[in-house]
Design an enzyme around this catalytic site. Structure first.
Site, short mmCIF file in Angstrom:
data_model
loop_
_atom_site.label_atom_id
_atom_site.label_comp_id
_atom_site.label_asym_id
_atom_site.label_seq_id
_atom_site.Cartn_x
_atom_site.Cartn_y
_atom_site.Cartn_z
N SER A 88 -26.51 9.04 4.25
CA SER A 88 -27.37 8.44 3.22
C SER A 88 -27.88 7.08 3.69
CB SER A 88 -26.59 8.27 1.91
OG SER A 88 -25.64 7.21 2.03
N SER A 90 -27.40 4.14 2.18
CA SER A 90 -26.72 3.03 1.50
C SER A 90 -26.42 1.86 2.42
CB SER A 90 -25.43 3.52 0.85
OG SER A 90 -24.46 3.84 1.81
N LYS A 145 -19.00 1.50 4.23
CA LYS A 145 -19.57 0.31 3.60
C LYS A 145 -19.20 -0.90 4.45
CE LYS A 145 -20.88 2.77 -0.02
NZ LYS A 145 -22.30 3.11 -0.22
N SER A 253 -26.74 1.62 -3.34
CA SER A 253 -25.40 1.84 -2.82
C SER A 253 -24.40 1.92 -3.96
CB SER A 253 -25.01 0.68 -1.87
OG SER A 253 -23.66 0.79 -1.48
#
Length: 305
Positions: A88, A90, A145, A253
Site C-alpha cells: 500500500s 501508507s 510503519k 495511513s
C-alpha cells in the site's frame, strides 16, 4: 501468511532432518547388515543386486536432498533477513507500492520462528526506524510503519502537526517539554490522492531525515482516533514495552493514531533496504495481466532512511 509460512518452513526442516537422521542411525545400518548377511550366504552378489539392497527409500532421498536447502532458508529467513513486498501507499514517499524490501530480523532481538519468544536481546527500536511488526489487532498481518514514539514518550498529533515529549529519565531535571517536530516544504503535486496534489515535507525525526506527505484538503479524522484513557484527543502516552508507529503518508495511513500501540512482542525487524522495485502501470486492455510488472525502478534500489 508470513507467520504460517515460517511455521511451514520449520515443520519441513524438522521432518526432513529427522528422516535423514533415522535413516543414518537405524535404516542404513540395517541395509548394510542385510547385505553382509546375503553375501555370506551366497557365492557372490552382482553389483546391481548390491546397489538395490543399499538403495535408500524415496522419502529418504527426498529428505536428504531438500534438508540442506530448506534448513539454510529457514535460518536465513527466521534469524537474519526476510523479504517483504510493500502492498500500500501508507509509507509514501519513502516506500512505494511495488517496492521489495529486506527486513533485518536480528535488529530487535533473535526470536524463535514459531512462538516468537525472544532468545537473545540484540537491541531496541530507535526513533525514526522503519520497522515491520505484527498488527496488534490481527497478528497474522504484517504492518510496516515508522517508529515515532518510544516507551514513556508523550505523542501529540494535532492540526496535522506532530509534537513529541520525550520520556523523563530517572533523576533528569527538568523533564523534557513537548517539542514540535519541524518540517520544511519540498514540493507539491509529486504525488496525488484522489486527484488532490499532496504536500511533500522534509522532516527530521531523531537522527533520521525523511520526507512525509500531507493532504491539505483532507480534514483530520479525530473522531476515529484511538482514545487512550486519561489523555486528551490526539494525545498518546506510550506505555512501557510499547511503541507508537506512524506512516509517512500521514493522511493515508492506518497507524497508532487509530488503533493504539505496538507491543515489543509484535516486533518483526527493521527495514534496511529496497532490493528491487517494480512498476505496475498496466491498462485494462493490455495483453498481460495487471500483476505482471510493467517496468523496474532501478533508481530506488538501495538503503532506507
Amino acid at each position: 501468511m508470513a507467520a504460517y509460512f515460517s511455521i511451514f518452513l520449520v515443520i519441513v526442516t524438522l521432518a526432513s532432518g529427522i528422516i535423514w537422521m533415522l535413516d543414518a542411525w537405524l535404516l542404513a545400518p540395517k541395509r548394510r547388515a542385510s547385505l553382509t548377511a546375503a553375501e555370506s550366504q551366497t557365492a557372490g552378489l552382482s553389483d546391481e543386486n548390491k546397489a538395490h539392497m543399499l538403495r535408500e527409500p524415496a522419502i529418504v532421498e527426498t529428505a536428504k536432498s531438500i534438508f540442506p536447502v530448506i534448513a539454510f532458508v529457514t535460518i536465513l529467513r527466521s534469524f537474519l533477513w526476510e523479504p517483504f513486498q510493500i502492498p500500500s501507499g501508507s509509507m509514501m514517499p519513502t516506500l512505494l507500492v511495488g517496492d521489495f524490501i529486506l527486513v533485518e530480523k536480528f535488529s530487535y532481538g533473535i526470536k524463535d520462528p514459531v512462538w516468537r519468544a525472544k532468545l537473545v536481546d540484540t537491541g531496541e527500536p530507535e526513533r525514526g526506524d522503519i520497522f515491520v511488526f505484527k498488527y496488534p489487532l490481527d497478528p497474522t498481518i504484517d504492518y510496516i510503519k515508522r517508529v515515532v514514539g518510544l516507551p514513556g514518550d508523550r505523542i501529540i498529533y494535532r492540526n496535522k502537526q506532530l509534537y513529541i515529549q520525550q520520556a523523563c529519565k530517572e533523576g533528569q531535571s527538568p523533564c523534557p517539554q513537548p517539542e514540535q517536530i519541524s518540517h520544511s516544504e519540498v514540493s507539491r503535486g509529486d504525488f496525488l490522492q484522489d486527484g488532490i496534489p499532496l504536500m511533500r515535507y522534509h522532516e527530521q525525526l531523531g537522527d533520521v531525515n525523511h520526507d512525509i506527505l500531507i493532504n491539505p484538503l483532507r480534514p483530520e479524522p479525530t473522531a476515529y482516533y484511538y482514545q487512550q484513557p486519561g489523555t486528551a484527543e490526539g494525545e498518546y502516552l506510550v506505555p512501557e514495552g510499547m511503541y507508537f508507529a506512524m506512516g509517512d503518508n500521514r493522511d493515508n495511513s492506518t497507524d497508532s493514531r487509530f488503533w493504539g500501540f505496538v507491543p515489543e512482542a509484535n516486533l518483526v525487524g527493521k527495514a534496511v533496504c529496497i532490493w528491487i522495485s517494480f512498476e505496475f502501470n498496466r491498462k485494462p486492455d493490455d495483453v498481460l495481466p495487471h500483476w505482471v510488472p510493467s517496468g523496474v525502478r532501478f533508481n530506488r534500489i538501495g538503503g532506507l532512511e
